[in-house]
Design a protein around this motif. Structure first.
Motif, PDB file in Angstrom:
ATOM      1  N   GLN A 544      -5.854   6.947  -5.983  1.00 48.25           N
ATOM      2  CA  GLN A 544      -5.182   5.951  -5.152  1.00 48.25           C
ATOM      3  C   GLN A 544      -3.719   5.917  -5.577  1.00 48.25           C
ATOM      4  N   LEU A 545      -2.840   6.138  -4.610  1.00 42.66           N
ATOM      5  CA  LEU A 545      -1.404   6.244  -4.858  1.00 42.66           C
ATOM      6  C   LEU A 545      -0.675   5.207  -4.012  1.00 42.66           C
ATOM      7  N   GLU A 546       0.178   4.411  -4.659  1.00 45.99           N
ATOM      8  CA  GLU A 546       0.975   3.418  -3.949  1.00 45.99           C
ATOM      9  C   GLU A 546       2.454   3.637  -4.246  1.00 45.99           C
ATOM     10  N   GLU A 547       3.263   3.514  -3.204  1.00 45.52           N
ATOM     11  CA  GLU A 547       4.713   3.640  -3.345  1.00 45.52           C
ATOM     12  C   GLU A 547       5.373   2.439  -2.681  1.00 45.52           C
ATOM     13  N   LYS A 548       6.264   1.777  -3.402  1.00 49.57           N
ATOM     14  CA  LYS A 548       6.983   0.617  -2.885  1.00 49.57           C
ATOM     15  C   LYS A 548       8.406   1.015  -2.511  1.00 49.57           C
ATOM     16  N   ASN A 549       8.876   0.405  -1.416  1.00 52.79           N
ATOM     17  CA  ASN A 549      10.257   0.624  -0.958  1.00 52.79           C
ATOM     18  C   ASN A 549      10.475   2.040  -0.445  1.00 52.79           C
ATOM     19  N   ARG A 550       9.453   2.626   0.123  1.00 50.33           N
ATOM     20  CA  ARG A 550       9.511   4.007   0.599  1.00 50.33           C
ATOM     21  C   ARG A 550      10.606   4.173   1.653  1.00 50.33           C
ATOM     22  N   ALA A 551      11.391   5.251   1.526  1.00 54.11           N
ATOM     23  CA  ALA A 551      12.477   5.535   2.467  1.00 54.11           C
ATOM     24  C   ALA A 551      11.985   6.474   3.565  1.00 54.11           C
ATOM     25  N   VAL A 552      12.230   6.094   4.837  1.00 53.60           N
ATOM     26  CA  VAL A 552      11.840   6.917   5.975  1.00 53.60           C
ATOM     27  C   VAL A 552      13.034   7.074   6.904  1.00 53.60           C
ATOM     28  N   TYR A 553      13.067   8.189   7.621  1.00 54.37           N
ATOM     29  CA  TYR A 553      14.159   8.524   8.525  1.00 54.37           C
ATOM     30  C   TYR A 553      13.892   7.907   9.897  1.00 54.37           C
TER      31      TYR A 553
END
Length: 712
Positions: A544-553
């Protein structure tokens, strides 16, 4: 070849565990012995490596508590992989060709994230920009010994980076086991051609060197898109004493990769996918470029009498690229609008990693300790200029005569100059207690950027809209890893691990200021199989992988694209992967993955991540005939399944699942000469690999290739 068997990928963890108990009752193998004295950066016979150079550790793959794939030279050659994406095409959970065939960079999606800007060369960062998901320049695969994929957070080893993983390319090194030579020619049905050669020389017991070269032109499915150029690699190894080894590594690549435009979204459905895939929407008068990539590196290892050793790894990368290309836009009837991009990039990167490694004991516990410091400096200068309103192309009646660039329409200009410095201190303790393994690691980084990004959006009759974003930031982060595992005497292991990551960007966001750093964390439980008497490597991992504040185009209504940061993404999945060299000439590699992704928070709350299929499956098998009149003949075949996935996080465009078939046949003559013929996408499936804001990108069509080589 060892007497071996292959553990089928579908075997469940419970069944494997039961097999362990039975094996322990029947045979006591005593001390665990790794397959061979395989050097972590050296060549591997077959598909199954037992070590990795990317973890900065002496532990074998069996004892490393994370999901790792090592693609060997033998596998690269057997599958006729031309680039990094193709080399990883048979790895579990990897989605490649996100933008179709593109010789500029390699798009690799793993665990819900694009790793095209998470590329390392010989353990040091290799990038062209501080932007998220901005492709590192592709390096010629012929110059590489291994391709290593580390899944999950690795900030404790490398600092700023994606929580989904990284790819480390291992350059071909000088070897002390004798003089060797290779030379060959390659061609394919697209019109590609190149010559290649590899020579290793042992001067004496202290000095060896190696020269690797390749020159020619790789042509894509559309003739006008190609990449003429050359690659030169040089490696030297010097052992002044038994305790000290110094390696020097150099590579230089000079090429001109074109940028495929894809097919305009407005034409999708008006013609067959095959027609759109093979149609040239560009104009050669406005498509040109020049790319030069220089890498210089050294690695020095010194063994002390106490058993401790000092390892220093340093490198410099110089990258210059200027190019022009045409992209497609809106469609009016059969007329397609086009935009010219003029790009000029100048990047210099310095990196050094110094670590002290050794063992200490506390009672029955053995501590394998590492104390390290690494530092990097990245200088980026990039100018982008879009000229809208270039001469349209008529899809029904195309005119490819040279066109004159239009300079009186709307334009968009960006000038970015930034310097990023990162310094990290790390310590790790790998603990052995009988057959138990544990690990603890901590790292602290300071990441400092200075510079700015200037933009100018010019609309005739409406004026100019300038903007400047200050990219100066001073961030720090502490990351870590912890693991617990057990290794059985028959080559099976199990582990539980936890890791964190951070990633810093010197890039403007949609708020008018620099992007904030992201953070990630992952839990993973897995099992591995790498026995001493079996030439095989099998892994199974749940995570299980979580990423906060992920940047998307994203793109606004004026057609200007920028990055925005969403609340959080969560990816849960299962990965099964195996590779083996079997008795009677069989070799196998493949994997299966299940991925469940979700965006949490923001406007797209509850959506799946783009280009993240729930299911992928890959399998490649080859059989070498070892006796009889057909001895020397090898036949191979493979299948790659990519499940349904959304093109964007908005989940508006769903891409169909596709199954791609590959095949190969080769004949090895007694004198070291080999003739090999490969075909990729055997059934010539015309499938959409991704959808952009204006273009739809198709995967590679059917391609036949032939390689004639001689080793002596």
């Amino acid at each position: 070849m060892k007497s071996t068997f292959f553990l089928m990928l579908g075997t469940s963890v419970l069944a494997v565990s039961a097999g362990v108990a039975a094996a322990q009752d029947a045979v006591d193998l005593g001390e665990i012995v790794i397959q061979s004295e395989e050097a972590p950066t050296g060549p591997v016979v077959g598909y199954a490596a037992g070590t990795t150079a990317s973890t900065k550790s002496g532990r074998s793959l069996l004892e490393t508590p994370s999901s790792i794939t090592v693609v060997t030279t033998d596998q690269i050659e057997d599958t006729a992989a031309n680039n990094l994406s193709e080399a990883l095409g048979y790895s579990a959970g990897v989605v490649t060709e996100a933008y179709g065939a593109d010789p500029r960079f390699d798009s690799i999606s793993v665990r819900g994230a694009d790793l095209q800007n998470q590329i390392y060369l010989n353990g040091l960062p290799f990038s062209r920009s501080t932007r998220p998901n901005y492709g590192a320049p592709s390096l010629d695969l012929y110059g590489m010994e291994r391709v290593e994929l580390l899944r999950g957070p690795n900030s404790v080893l490398y600092g700023s980076g994606s929580p989904a993983g990284l790819v480390n390319l291992i350059q071909k090194r000088a070897q002390f086991d004798g003089d060797t030579n290779e030379a060959g020619l390659h061609t394919d049905s697209n019109g590609s051609y190149y010559a290649f050669g590899d020579a290793n020389r042992v001067v004496n017991e202290k000095l060896a060197y190696r020269i690797v070269g390749k020159a020619g032109n790789r042509v894509l499915g559309i003739d006008e898109y190609d990449n003429p150029g050359a690659y030169l690699g040089f490696a030297a190894k010097y052992r002044p004493t038994d305790a000290t080894t110094a390696e020097f590594l150099l590579s230089y690549q000079d090429d001109d990769p074109d940028s495929p435009s894809g097919a305009p979204n407005g034409l999708i459905g008006t013609a067959s996918d095959e027609t759109l895939r093979d149609f040239y929407f560009g104009n050669e008068a406005l498509e040109y470029g020049d790319r030069k990539t220089l890498n210089i590196g050294t690695q020095i290892t010194h063994e002390f009498d106490s058993g401790w050793r000092l390892v220093g790894n340093a490198g410099i990368t110089k990258f210059d690229w200027s190019y022009s290309n045409l992209s497609v836009g809106a469609v009016n009837g059969t007329n397609v609008s086009r935009t010219q991009l003029l790009q000029d990039e100048d990047v210099t990167s310095y990196a050094v990693d110094l670590r002290l490694e050794g063992a200490a004991y506390t009672g029955d516990l053995r501590h394998n300790l590492t104390f390290g410091v690494d530092a990097r400096r990245f200088e980026e200068s990039a100018v982008s200029l879009f000229h809208y309103g270039q001469q349209e192309i008529d899809f029904a009646n195309p005119d490819y005569s040279p066109i004159t660039p239009e300079r009186n329409g709307a334009s968009w200009y960006a000038n970015k100059n930034v310097t990023v410095q990162q310094t990290g201190f790390y310590v790790s303790d790998e603990i052995d207690y009988g057959n138990w393994r544990a690990g603890l690691a901590l790292r602290h980084d300071r990441n400092k950027s200075e510079g700015q990004s200037e933009t100018l959006y010019s609309v005739p009759g409406s004026g100019d809209f300038p903007g400047t974003v200050d990219l100066t930031r001073d961030d720090s982060a502490t990351t870590g890893q912890a693991s617990l595992g057990h290794v059985w005497d028959n080559g099976l292991s199990a582990y539980l691990s936890y890791g964190t990551s951070f990633q810093s960007f010197a890039e403007p966001g949609d708020t008018g200021s620099a992007l904030e750093p992201t953070t990630g964390e992952q839990w993973e439980i897995g099992m591995k199989y790498l026995p001493a008497t079996v030439d095989a490597y099998v892994l199974a991992a749940l995570y299980q992988l979580e990423e906060k504040n992920r940047a998307v185009y994203v793109q606004n209504g004026a057609g200007v694209r920028s990055y925005e940061q969403v609340g959080k993404s969560r990816v849960r999945g299962l990965e099964l992967e195996g590779r083996a060299n079997l008795v009677n000439g069989w070799s196998l590699t493949g994997g299966y993955s299940y991925t469940d992704s979700e965006i949490i928070g923001g406007d797209e709350d509850g959506n799946e991540l783009g280009l993240t299929p729930a299911h992928t499956f890959k399998l490649w098998a080859s059989k070498e005939i070892q006796a009889g009149p057909l001895a020397g003949l090898t036949i191979g075949a493979g299948a790659r399944y990519i499940g349904e996935r959304y093109a964007f996080n908005a989940n508006a465009n769903q891409l169909d699942a596709v199954t791609l078939l590959d095949a190969a046949v080769s004949y090895n003559f007694n004198d070291g000469t080999e003739l090999q013929v490969n075909v990729t996408n055997l059934t010539d499936e015309a499938y959409v690999s991704s959808v952009g804001y204006f273009s739809t990108y198709y995967g590679d069509g059917r391609t036949f290739s032939a390689t004639l080589s001689k080793k002596w």
